[in-house]
Design a protein around this motif. Structure first.
Motif: not given
Length: 716
Positions: A406-407, A478-481, A490-491
């Motif tokens: 994510m960064d 399905i999208v999970v942080p 982080r991802y």
């Protein structure tokens, strides 16, 4: 790109940090000492200034009261002598026939003795006759309070003594005055007394000499002036400057002490009002003592203190810098050697070791780092083995799995199933962002989905994509942080599965379920009409029943034709559709209606399932089946609410009871043939459209379909 910067651009040396810390520490200590001493000296100076001010002003006030008391005693000793003088004066007034013009004032003046003068004041407060020429024609109306006093005397009776005052203009002479009205109350007779011995006595009691002594004891006073109640200086009866005169008038009017500040010249001027008024006398002996204080003395002392502290602080900073440089050089050399060896180890060379140092503390650090390197070497080997195992294991999973950091927004993992589903190789995805991989519109959509996943902690949805070989597909996503130990994202982990075949089967089942139910209903109507036709005996009656039967058969034909049109695999794809046109197609599938059906939606289009006409036909069927004999009108309208569009379907039938409003959308619910509303809600939900029943029981059905932002537009 940030990781490629030289170390010197991102960090500072230990010696530099130590130097900065010592400078900051010295500046902090000097600042604390300066502020503390500044506040302490200021408080001490302010207290001294305040105490001296109070002491000086109290002493001046007490001295003026004492002088006033002594002067009053002298006044009282002359009162009886002046009463005798008035007896002689009034004898002459009677002799002249109460005409002052015929009085021989010069002769009468000599009878009481040396030092007396006579004044005759008329009704207008003007001295019309006197033995003292300088005051001939003096008009007391210019002194309002004294003119009122003379008027009161003229209208009264008896002897009215006054105070000892300075002569105007000032000649250094003091005079004692007394007043007595004439019997006809036309004039006020005034006697004034002054002699060398009388002046000498009053000069010894003069307030300005007394005040000068007290002022000399206060080093903060630059100058002082004394003024009487006429605003004139007691030194020479002169008037002050305009600014001082303005303030004096305010003090005289309020009879209160006041002060003014002059920040430019650093002075404070106190207008000390000493109240000596005695209502028994006409003259007000009160004084205004103007004291000008020099506040610059305090400021200069504080400035000297700040200068000394700044000088001391500068010397301390220079010494601190020299010590910090020497100490940092002594400490940083072994640290630089250790850092150099650590960089070699960090590059992956676990065979390298930290060199030896002389300082005991660094020897301990050297051993600890070498031990840590051995542990890292073993752990790295295990990690590599496990990473290979996990990589192979995830690649064999039959669902797509991908991971995005994510960064930087770049993909770091893309398994084989993801390559098949999205038809993009891992080599073309790893290390790239969404904007570099997908079209702009799709990249923006992925960004919105990531934001929704962050807000809800998980995002689960069906997503439609277009591939090169398989065309349009439905993907279950399905999208999970993924968070780190600091609870920072982080991802972003994604899991995808191709469910195109299952979605098509579900859509066809829904179509068949709706069509089958409606055809059975129309067949039931036909059978009812045929049974009734057997009972009819006239040709006209039978023709009527046959016409109705033909209408139901036509409706069945239209529905079967509509179902055939949706047998192709493309039926799963939503599209932009005119609401008016879809409603017109729904009306065509009805048998001949006997109610007023209208649409006032306008040229609006919505992005909806291709079965939109079938959905609206089902709502029409609900009205005819559930509306009862009161049904006479059906209409479609639209209204924009905020960023959404609301479609209203309404009739004037009997409506739906409150207990059924939510249940009618449940799977398997059946009440008076209301079996397809669950299917309608599911079909609309494919494109985010919601439906609810909000009608009033007894007044008709009212379905509200809310179309979200971006799913409606005006027809071009």
């Amino acid at each position: 790109m940030g990781n490629n910067k030289p170390l010197s651009e991102k960090t500072r040396s230990f010696s530099h940090s130590l130097l900065v810390v010592m400078i900051v520490l010295v500046i902090f200590l000097v600042a604390i000492m300066t502020v503390y001493d500044y506040i302490d000296l200021k408080n001490m100076t302010d207290n001294e200034f305040s105490n001296l001010q109070v002491q000086t002003e109290d002493s001046i006030t007490a001295a003026l009261h004492l002088d006033d008391t002594a002067t009053t005693i002298i006044d009282d000793q002359l009162d009886q002598q002046m009463v005798s003088g008035f007896d002689i004066l009034f004898a002459e007034y009677n002799r002249s026939g109460e005409n002052p013009a015929d009085m021989n004032l010069t002769r009468v003046k000599e009878i009481p003795g040396e030092g007396y003068d006579i004044y005759v004041i008329n009704e207008s407060g003007v001295i019309v006759y006197t033995t003292y020429p300088p005051e001939q024609g003096e008009d007391f109306r210019n002194i309002p309070y004294f003119y009122l006093y003379l008027t009161k005397v003229r209208l009264s009776q008896g002897f009215f003594p006054d105070r000892v005052v300075r002569e105007i203009p000032d000649t250094g002479t003091f005079r004692k005055y007394a007043y007595q009205p004439t019997p006809d109350h036309r004039y006020v007779m005034e006697l004034g007394y002054s002699s060398p011995s009388f002046n000498e006595t009053n000069l010894r009691l003069d307030d300005k000499d007394t005040i000068a002594r007290f002022v000399s004891f206060n080093p903060f006073i630059d100058e002082y002036h004394i003024f009487d109640m006429m605003g004139r200086s007691t030194d020479d009866n002169s008037l002050p400057d305009n600014r001082t005169e303005t303030v004096l008038r305010q003090v005289i009017a309020s009879r209160q002490t006041t002060e003014t500040d002059d920040p430019v010249n650093h002075t404070e001027t106190r207008y000390l009002f000493v109240d000596l008024e005695n209502p028994e006398f006409g003259s007000d002996m009160s004084r205004i003592v103007v004291l000008t204080y020099d506040t610059g003395r305090v400021r200069n002392a504080l400035n000297r203190l700040v200068f000394v502290h700044l000088l001391f602080g500068g010397c301390a900073i220079v010494i601190g810098c020299i010590l910090a440089y020497w100490l940092s050089r002594r400490m940083t050399r072994p640290i630089e050697n250790i850092a150099h060896d650590a960089d070699i180890i960090a590059s992956g060379n676990f065979e390298h070791r930290i060199g030896t140092t002389a300082a005991r503390e660094f020897v301990i650090l050297e051993k600890s780092i070498n031990t840590m390197v051995d542990s890292l070497k073993t752990a790295d080997q295990k990690l590599n083995d496990e990473e290979v195992f996990h990589q192979d294991l995830i690649d064999q999973i039959p669902v797509g799995i991908f991971l995005k950091k994510m960064d930087m927004g770049k993909y770091v993992f893309w398994n084989r199933a993801s390559e098949e589903i999205f038809e993009r190789k891992a080599l073309d995805v790893i290390g790239k962002t969404d904007e570099e991989i997908f079209p702009a519109a799709m990249a923006a959509q992925i960004k919105r989905e990531d934001a929704e996943a962050l807000a809800s902690r998980v995002e689960i949805k069906y997503k439609k994509i277009t591939t090169k070989t398989r065309g349009q597909c439905v993907i279950h996503m399905i999208v999970v942080p993924i968070y780190d130990s600091q609870r920072s994202v982080r991802y972003m982990l994604g899991i995808a599965e191709d469910v195109t075949d299952e979605a098509v089967t579900l859509k066809k089942d829904l179509i068949f379920s709706i069509t089958r139910s409606d055809i059975l209903e129309q067949l039931a109507v036909i059978m009812t009409y045929l049974e009734r036709a057997q009972l009819k005996t006239t040709r006209e009656a039978m023709q009527t029943f046959f016409d109705k039967t033909i209408g139901s058969v036509e409706s069945i034909r239209n529905q079967i034709a509509y179902e055939r049109a949706f047998q192709s695999p493309g039926i799963i794809t939503p599209k932009w559709q005119s609401v008016n046109q879809a409603f017109a197609e729904a009306i065509q599938m009805l048998p001949e209606p006997n109610v007023d059906i209208s649409s006032r939606v306008g040229d609006v289009e919505i992005f909806a399932d291709p079965l939109l006409p079938r959905i609206l036909f089902s709502l029409l069927s609900q009205s005819f089946q559930h509306g009862g004999p009161a049904l006479s009108k059906i209409q479609m309208t639209a209204r924009q609410s905020g960023e959404s569009l609301v479609l209203f379907y309404e009739d004037d039938g009997k409506g739906i009871s409150p207990g059924e409003k939510d249940r009618i959308f449940e799977f398997g619910y059946s009440s008076e043939n209301m079996v397809s509303l669950f299917v309608i809600r599911e079909l609309l939900g494919f494109t985010g459209i919601t439906i609810a029943e909000t009608g009033t029981p007894g007044q008709g059905i009212r379905f509200e379909m809310v179309v979200p932002k971006g799913r409606f537009r005006n027809k071009k």
